[in-house]
Design a protein around this motif. Structure first.
Motif, PDB file in Angstrom:
ATOM      1  N   SER A 224       3.567   8.286   3.622  1.00  0.00           N
ATOM      2  CA  SER A 224       2.287   7.782   4.111  1.00  0.00           C
ATOM      3  C   SER A 224       1.419   7.530   2.884  1.00  0.00           C
ATOM      4  CB  SER A 224       1.624   8.790   5.059  1.00  0.00           C
ATOM      5  OG  SER A 224       2.249   8.777   6.326  1.00  0.00           O
ATOM      6  N   GLY A 225       1.904   6.621   2.049  1.00  0.00           N
ATOM      7  CA  GLY A 225       1.303   6.415   0.734  1.00  0.00           C
ATOM      8  C   GLY A 225       0.432   5.185   0.632  1.00  0.00           C
ATOM      9  N   TYR A 226       0.050   4.613   1.778  1.00  0.00           N
ATOM     10  CA  TYR A 226      -0.867   3.473   1.763  1.00  0.00           C
ATOM     11  C   TYR A 226      -1.849   3.625   2.911  1.00  0.00           C
ATOM     12  CZ  TYR A 226       1.342   1.164   5.838  1.00  0.00           C
ATOM     13  OH  TYR A 226       1.790   0.856   7.103  1.00  0.00           O
ATOM     14  N   VAL A 227      -2.964   2.920   2.849  1.00  0.00           N
ATOM     15  CA  VAL A 227      -3.958   2.976   3.916  1.00  0.00           C
ATOM     16  C   VAL A 227      -3.476   2.116   5.074  1.00  0.00           C
ATOM     17  CG1 VAL A 227      -6.338   2.484   4.570  1.00  0.00           C
ATOM     18  CG2 VAL A 227      -5.834   3.392   2.298  1.00  0.00           C
ATOM     19  N   ALA A 246       1.839  -2.774  -0.577  1.00  0.00           N
ATOM     20  CA  ALA A 246       3.141  -3.178  -1.115  1.00  0.00           C
ATOM     21  C   ALA A 246       3.341  -2.768  -2.579  1.00  0.00           C
ATOM     22  CB  ALA A 246       3.344  -4.681  -0.936  1.00  0.00           C
ATOM     23  N   PRO A 247       2.375  -2.985  -3.476  1.00  0.00           N
ATOM     24  CA  PRO A 247       2.581  -2.545  -4.861  1.00  0.00           C
ATOM     25  C   PRO A 247       2.774  -1.030  -4.992  1.00  0.00           C
ATOM     26  CG  PRO A 247       0.787  -4.130  -4.751  1.00  0.00           C
ATOM     27  CD  PRO A 247       1.126  -3.758  -3.341  1.00  0.00           C
ATOM     28  N   GLU A 250       6.376  -0.511  -4.088  1.00  0.00           N
ATOM     29  CA  GLU A 250       7.201  -0.968  -5.214  1.00  0.00           C
ATOM     30  C   GLU A 250       7.205   0.073  -6.324  1.00  0.00           C
ATOM     31  OE1 GLU A 250       5.364  -4.659  -6.264  1.00  0.00           O
ATOM     32  OE2 GLU A 250       5.576  -5.437  -4.220  1.00  0.00           O
ATOM     33  N   SER A 251       6.049   0.657  -6.602  1.00  0.00           N
ATOM     34  CA  SER A 251       5.955   1.688  -7.640  1.00  0.00           C
ATOM     35  C   SER A 251       6.752   2.927  -7.255  1.00  0.00           C
ATOM     36  CB  SER A 251       4.486   2.048  -7.865  1.00  0.00           C
ATOM     37  OG  SER A 251       4.348   3.039  -8.861  1.00  0.00           O
ATOM     38  N   LEU A 252       6.658   3.334  -5.993  1.00  0.00           N
ATOM     39  CA  LEU A 252       7.448   4.482  -5.527  1.00  0.00           C
ATOM     40  C   LEU A 252       8.930   4.245  -5.752  1.00  0.00           C
ATOM     41  CD1 LEU A 252       7.697   7.149  -3.714  1.00  0.00           C
ATOM     42  CD2 LEU A 252       8.208   5.519  -1.873  1.00  0.00           C
ATOM     43  N   MET A 253       9.412   3.078  -5.340  1.00  0.00           N
ATOM     44  CA  MET A 253      10.833   2.780  -5.476  1.00  0.00           C
ATOM     45  C   MET A 253      11.250   2.719  -6.944  1.00  0.00           C
ATOM     46  SD  MET A 253      11.843   2.673  -2.336  1.00  0.00           S
ATOM     47  CE  MET A 253      13.395   1.755  -2.241  1.00  0.00           C
ATOM     48  N   ALA A 254      10.388   2.180  -7.801  1.00  0.00           N
ATOM     49  CA  ALA A 254      10.692   2.148  -9.230  1.00  0.00           C
ATOM     50  C   ALA A 254      10.769   3.564  -9.786  1.00  0.00           C
ATOM     51  CB  ALA A 254       9.632   1.336  -9.970  1.00  0.00           C
ATOM     52  N   ILE A 280       6.516  -7.701   2.383  1.00  0.00           N
ATOM     53  CA  ILE A 280       5.784  -8.195   1.220  1.00  0.00           C
ATOM     54  C   ILE A 280       6.333  -7.597  -0.068  1.00  0.00           C
ATOM     55  CG2 ILE A 280       3.514  -8.205   0.109  1.00  0.00           C
ATOM     56  CD1 ILE A 280       2.305  -8.292   2.943  1.00  0.00           C
ATOM     57  N   ALA A 281       6.766  -6.336  -0.017  1.00  0.00           N
ATOM     58  CA  ALA A 281       7.272  -5.666  -1.218  1.00  0.00           C
ATOM     59  C   ALA A 281       8.683  -6.091  -1.580  1.00  0.00           C
ATOM     60  CB  ALA A 281       7.240  -4.152  -1.015  1.00  0.00           C
ATOM     61  N   ALA A 282       9.455  -6.533  -0.607  1.00  0.00           N
ATOM     62  CA  ALA A 282      10.892  -6.761  -0.789  1.00  0.00           C
ATOM     63  C   ALA A 282      11.273  -7.597  -2.006  1.00  0.00           C
ATOM     64  CB  ALA A 282      11.490  -7.370   0.481  1.00  0.00           C
TER      65      ALA A 282
END
Length: 403
Positions: A224-227, A246-247, A250-254, A280-282
């Motif tokens: 639950s890392g976004y609003v 989305a960013p 993306e940062s979490l996955m990186a 959007i992040a894909a």
């Protein structure tokens, strides 16, 4: 602008509530939420700290690889110094060692717990403020109990949180659950109906994985890392919050790519509005381990025209809607920024459509005994041959075609 927001909210509410009955009729039509796009509190002091004799990586711009190198170059004593001084920065820094982030977030949550306990008992505060603080106290008391591995925590706004179930350092298979609307710190757990919470969905998935592959080490990140949007309104109808979230995904996955070593790229499971975030992040997801499996469920659309727009690094699975899921009453279109586009389960979208037999309702896909939960676990484990398609698996366009 105010009129346009009100019009969008009304349109969405009427569209959704028209076919959803009494349960949906109780949903709130909300005001717009403020997205969190800046680094956590303490970042300014962090950047001006020269006590280690080196430049501090900027949480707003440093890559996960740069963060990993920075923390690896510190002594244990230096790491502990930074945890004590900047718990929110360390706890939310993708690329930092997970164990260090768990420790930092426990400290940050305990500090926030003390603050909220004071507010909850403040007789001079309004009843609403005291009630909000009391809700946070309950959530934080649970998350600060022994055994919780909190990978991210930010008390701003409604509160952001991510928890890990399993051991990220040894996991052979890693999954990330991206939730939809109404998810925040206070709703991260739901004792009355666990499957309506991010943590409950994640734990149900990991339990199913353990039943199917008891010899495989797994970890699930409940993110639950976004609003998220609240209720049914303008936020749920547009991609504004998803574009801000989305960013962060993306940062979490990186960060996971440099701090974990699974056998395959992490699987993303994206519920409801979370599928817009994932869509959007894909294109920015480039897993070193190969193609990332992405599973969408209860999706209102992904803000992309079809699966090919997600990029070569993503294999998309769409969960067939069950008969009780009200999301099917939402028009699958996008007009002037309103709506999220085509239906991922449609025949021409390009998804691998999987069965959801036995599930019911918008949050019922993770219920034990359902085909959807079994499919989620099989995909996350890489057991593609065991996946149950919504149609003929061997036909052209079947969900297992080409695997």
């Amino acid at each position: 602008m105010r009129f346009r927001r009100s019009l969008i909210a009304a349109m969405v509410s009427i569209t959704v509530l028209a076919g959803t009955g009494a349960a949906a009729a109780g949903a709130a039509v909300s005001d717009e939420q403020i997205a969190i796009t800046t680094p956590p509190a303490g970042t300014g002091a962090w950047l001006h700290d020269h006590s280690l004799g080196r430049a501090m990586p900027d949480p707003a711009t440093a890559t996960a690889e740069q963060a990993a190198r920075f923390f690896a170059g510190l002594t244990p004593a230096q790491q502990q110094q930074l945890v004590r001084q900047y718990p929110l920065v360390v706890g939310n820094f993708d690329g930092a060692p997970p164990a260090l982030r768990y420790q930092a977030n426990q400290l940050a949550m305990r500090q926030e717990l003390a603050l909220q306990q004071g507010r909850a008992s403040d007789t001079g505060a309004s009843p609403g403020s005291r009630a909000t603080a009391a809700g946070r106290v309950s959530a934080l008391q649970l998350l600060t109990a022994p055994g919780h591995q909190v990978l991210a925590f930010d008390p701003r706004g409604r509160g952001l949180v991510a928890e890990v179930f399993g051991d990220l350092t040894t996991a052979q298979r890693v999954s990330v659950l991206v939730p939809g609307s109404d998810m925040d710190l206070e709703h991260f757990y739901n004792a009355g109906d666990p499957l309506k919470s991010t943590s409950g969905m994640a734990q149900s998935l990991r339990t199913e994985e353990a039943a199917l592959a008891p010899g495989t080490s797994t970890a699930v990140v409940a993110w639950s890392g976004y609003v998220t949007p609240v209720g049914l309104g303008a936020d749920a109808a547009t991609a504004r919050l998803a574009e801000a979230g989305a960013p962060r995904l993306e940062s979490l996955m990186a960060g996971l790519s440099v701090t974990t070593d699974p056998e395959a790229a992490p699987t993303l499971l994206c519920h409801s509005y979370g599928s817009v975030v994932c869509g959007i992040a894909a294109p920015e997801l480039h897993a070193a381990e190969g193609v990332s499996d992405m599973v969408v469920l209860g999706s209102p659309g992904m803000d992309v025209p079809d699966a090919s727009a997600l990029g070569d690094g993503v294999r998309l699975w769409a969960t067939a809607r069950n008969p009780g899921d009200w999301i099917g009453d939402v028009p699958y279109l996008e007009v002037a920024g309103l709506g999220h586009g085509a239906d991922p389960t449609s025949s021409d979208f390009g998804s691998r459509v999987i069965a959801s037999t036995g599930s019911y309702g918008h949050t019922g896909y993770f219920a034990p005994g359902t085909a959807s939960l079994r499919n989620f676990a099989d995909i996350a484990l890489g057991h593609y041959g065991d996946v149950a398609c919504a149609g003929d698996a061997t036909a052209a366009g079947g969900c297992l075609n080409g695997l």
